[in-house]
Write a protein that holds these residues in place. Sequence first.
Motif, mmCIF file in Angstrom:
data_model
loop_
_atom_site.group_PDB
_atom_site.id
_atom_site.type_symbol
_atom_site.label_atom_id
_atom_site.label_comp_id
_atom_site.label_asym_id
_atom_site.label_seq_id
_atom_site.Cartn_x
_atom_site.Cartn_y
_atom_site.Cartn_z
ATOM 1 N N LYS A 88 -77.376 -17.784 -25.491
ATOM 2 C CA LYS A 88 -78.848 -17.840 -25.513
ATOM 3 C C LYS A 88 -79.237 -19.244 -25.083
ATOM 4 O O LYS A 88 -78.728 -20.226 -25.620
ATOM 5 C CB LYS A 88 -79.365 -17.589 -26.932
ATOM 6 C CG LYS A 88 -79.467 -16.133 -27.294
ATOM 7 C CD LYS A 88 -80.541 -15.917 -28.372
ATOM 8 C CE LYS A 88 -80.848 -14.456 -28.583
ATOM 9 N NZ LYS A 88 -79.955 -13.815 -29.544
ATOM 10 N N LEU A 120 -91.252 -11.907 -33.220
ATOM 11 C CA LEU A 120 -90.134 -12.780 -32.855
ATOM 12 C C LEU A 120 -88.939 -12.518 -33.772
ATOM 13 O O LEU A 120 -89.073 -12.490 -34.989
ATOM 14 C CB LEU A 120 -90.578 -14.240 -33.000
ATOM 15 C CG LEU A 120 -89.615 -15.295 -32.508
ATOM 16 C CD1 LEU A 120 -89.549 -15.295 -30.983
ATOM 17 C CD2 LEU A 120 -90.057 -16.678 -32.989
ATOM 18 N N ASN A 121 -87.790 -12.350 -33.152
ATOM 19 C CA ASN A 121 -86.561 -12.119 -33.898
ATOM 20 C C ASN A 121 -85.699 -13.377 -33.803
ATOM 21 O O ASN A 121 -85.385 -13.816 -32.705
ATOM 22 C CB ASN A 121 -85.857 -10.916 -33.247
ATOM 23 C CG ASN A 121 -84.565 -10.565 -33.938
ATOM 24 O OD1 ASN A 121 -84.302 -11.004 -35.057
ATOM 25 N ND2 ASN A 121 -83.756 -9.773 -33.259
ATOM 26 N N GLY A 122 -85.337 -13.960 -34.929
ATOM 27 C CA GLY A 122 -84.519 -15.177 -34.902
ATOM 28 C C GLY A 122 -85.335 -16.353 -34.407
ATOM 29 O O GLY A 122 -86.563 -16.336 -34.433
ATOM 30 N N SER A 123 -84.638 -17.359 -33.919
ATOM 31 C CA SER A 123 -85.321 -18.578 -33.502
ATOM 32 C C SER A 123 -85.083 -18.838 -32.023
ATOM 33 O O SER A 123 -83.935 -18.897 -31.576
ATOM 34 C CB SER A 123 -84.788 -19.760 -34.316
ATOM 35 O OG SER A 123 -85.201 -20.964 -33.710
ATOM 36 N N TYR A 124 -86.178 -19.013 -31.301
ATOM 37 C CA TYR A 124 -86.066 -19.385 -29.880
ATOM 38 C C TYR A 124 -85.437 -20.768 -29.745
ATOM 39 O O TYR A 124 -84.828 -21.091 -28.737
ATOM 40 C CB TYR A 124 -87.465 -19.342 -29.249
ATOM 41 C CG TYR A 124 -87.510 -19.732 -27.780
ATOM 42 C CD1 TYR A 124 -86.912 -18.937 -26.806
ATOM 43 C CD2 TYR A 124 -88.156 -20.899 -27.369
ATOM 44 C CE1 TYR A 124 -86.955 -19.289 -25.466
ATOM 45 C CE2 TYR A 124 -88.211 -21.255 -26.029
ATOM 46 C CZ TYR A 124 -87.608 -20.449 -25.073
ATOM 47 O OH TYR A 124 -87.654 -20.804 -23.746
ATOM 48 N N HIS A 157 -85.573 -12.429 -27.713
ATOM 49 C CA HIS A 157 -85.987 -12.668 -29.110
ATOM 50 C C HIS A 157 -87.098 -11.728 -29.562
ATOM 51 O O HIS A 157 -87.577 -11.844 -30.678
ATOM 52 C CB HIS A 157 -86.481 -14.116 -29.267
ATOM 53 C CG HIS A 157 -85.382 -15.117 -29.221
ATOM 54 N ND1 HIS A 157 -84.596 -15.422 -30.302
ATOM 55 C CD2 HIS A 157 -84.916 -15.873 -28.205
ATOM 56 C CE1 HIS A 157 -83.709 -16.334 -29.971
ATOM 57 N NE2 HIS A 157 -83.882 -16.617 -28.693
#
Length: 252
Positions: A191, A165-169, A155
Motif C-alpha cells: 500500500k 474509510l477502512n484502516g489508515s491511508y 481503503h
Amino acid sequence: MKTEILRQNQRSWNTVAAHFNGVDALPSFGPFAQTDDELQLFESIQDKKVLDIGCGSGHSLAYMAEQGAAELWGVDFSENQIERASETLQGLQANLHCAAMEEDIDLPRNYFDIVYSIYAIGWTTDLKETLNLIYSYLKPGGYFLFSWDHPLYAHLQSDQGHISLNGSYQEEGMTRYENFKGEDAPVAIPKRKFSTYLNSLIQAGFMIEEVVETDVPNQQKNSETEVSDRYYSLYKAQKFPTTMIIKARKEN
Ligand SMILES: C[S@@+](CC[C@H](N)C(=O)[O-])C[C@H]1O[C@@H](n2cnc3c(N)ncnc32)[C@H](O)[C@@H]1O
C-alpha cells in the motif's frame, strides 16, 4: 524478505494467471475507468519501440501491435503469464522476458519511446529501483505511462452503498491476503500513498506530465446504477476514481 515476498507473489500469479486472460488490458486503463479511446494519453504509437511492464497475457502488447508499434517488448515474472502472452502474440515478433520488474536483466538502455504498465506497477516490492530501471530503458524524450488502483480506493469499504474509510491511508506497507481470486494463492500487495508515487517518479528523474484520477466512461456517467458493495462497481466508480493514471517523461 523482499525476495521472499516476490517469490511468493510469483508462485501465486502462476496459480491465478487464467483468471486474468485479457483483463486490464489496453485500451482499458482499469475497472470502470475511461479507456484510451476517450483519454488519448498515448501519442502516436506508430513505429514506436514499446516495453510493457507486467505484460500479463499480452493483450496490451497486441493492442500496441494493432496501433503500429515497431517493436514489442514485455516483462512479467509469471511463467504462465509469459506463456499466455506468447500465445496471444503468435505471429508477431515480440521480446518477452520472464523476470521481476525490480530486477536488472540488462534490457536495452536509452532505447524505448514508450514504457507502459497497466495494473502491474503497484506490485513492485521496490518502487525506487523499478522506476530507476524504467527511466534507464527510456530514450530521452520518451515517456512512461502507467495505471494502478487509486491509492485511496483500496481503503474504501462500502456497506449498503455507504462508503467509509477502512484502516489508515497514512500507513504504507505490505498487506497480506491468504487467497487471491478465490485460489489458495497468498499474496502481499504494497500500500502506498499517492504522493509516494509522485515523489518516487520525481526522484527517479521524471517530469510528470499528466495525472488522471479516472471517472467512469462518458456513456456511463449519468446512468442510473444499482447500489453495490462489490470491490469494483459502477456505483462506487461513479463516486470515486478506481484508477490513477500517470504519464511521466524523461526529458531530452
Ligand atoms: C493485472 S496483470 C496485468 C495485465 C497486463 N498489464 C495486460 O495488459 O494484460 C498484473 C501482472 O503483473 C505481473 N507482476 C506482478 N508483480 C510483478 C513483478 N514484481 N514483476 C513482474 N511482473 C509482476 C503479474 O504476473 C501479472 O501478470
